[in-house]
Scaffold this active site. Sequence first.
Site: not given
Ligand SMILES: [Zn+2]
Length: 404
Positions: A167, A177, A223
């Site tokens: 990530h 994101h 997320y």
């Molecule tokens: Zn991030």
Amino acid sequence: MNLSCSFLNIVIVLAFTTSSGKKFHRLTVHCVKKYFLLFVLNLLPIFHTNTFTNPFSDSTLQEGDIVFRRKRSAINCDSSCFWPKSSDGLVKVPVNVSTEFCKTWIAEAMQEFTTLTCVQFINRTTETNYISVVPGESCWSHFGKIGGMQQVGLMKTGCMSKGAIQHEMNHALGFLHEQSRSDRDNYVKIMWEYVIAGEQGNFGKVNSNNLGLPYDYSSVMHYGANDFSNTSGKATIVPIPDPSVPIGQREGLSNLDVAKINKLYNCCSNVLHKPNDTFSSVNYPSSYPDNSNCLWLIRIPQHQIFLQFDAFDLQPSPDCTSDYIRVYDGSSRNSSVLLDKLCGMGSLPSLVASRNVMLVEFVSDEATAATGFQASYSQGEDSASFTELGDISNFCLANIHVQN
Ligand SMILES: [Zn+2]
């Protein structure tokens, strides 16, 4: 009167300067000087990054773990934000990993980029532009290449899962994101009432370049459902229309993560996951491009893979050092070789992988004179269960703390 140099004050001051007293005029001059100084200071780290060590001193932390330079927009990252491609078609990103880490584990996370994309994280020697992976009190990264040394922070007790490392590295390659995509409202609903006060900025939406590829709930850049929640058990992100779709996995790059990296960096590597499929060199049956380095990772469920070349025409050279095909019995270039360097023309025997994973590599040099290849694969008839064993070393597992 203690006026500060806010934008509003500047506007007010400029509006009244001609008709007001010297105090307002002095303020205007003061503010213009201040903003000019800030502008100059803001530029300095860009050009003197080798002496710049504090990543937050000229930067702002947004969306939880991304550091943006003030002068750079997350939206308008131009080609200078991306790591350059070398003449062999590979995007080599030099990395220095702090000795405080278990390097084997971080190398495993980076190896997946190397295997599946044309991005190759290499050990930094003397390169000017490079990533320095350092221990941090949180997990964070800059957005794209910033020039000079740029840090990626990894918290030893919070972001050492493979996907969490990937990530942060993916941020450094130029990715935001997934839930901040311009079209995210079609795929997720942000439950603002459950977002911790002051953390709303982590759920912003940007005018992103989506590369023509679909929204990816499985992305390592997405997320988790409960991130930044102010209430236990209450999600801050709910997939729509099906709220049960899992999000926030940190096990490893998804198929679309791989596709997006390859698209952004104009690479030719792919992950093939259908039980049967056909693939070919770029431009087939026209001539393939110079300096390409393409990989096809075939990964199907539970069956051996049978591969055959339907057409084969590569530039011949002694020992096939110019252009060649190589096939591996596994998921990386470290796997055993099923078919070593092959070039020229003709028919090839069928190849059988020992498991459900096979890697096909195609390399061309700066001069081409051939049409390339076309190949197809199918799954075996057997019902034996094969699973990808992976190449993960147990050497450092004791030091790994998986993110919750
Ligand atoms: Zn991030």
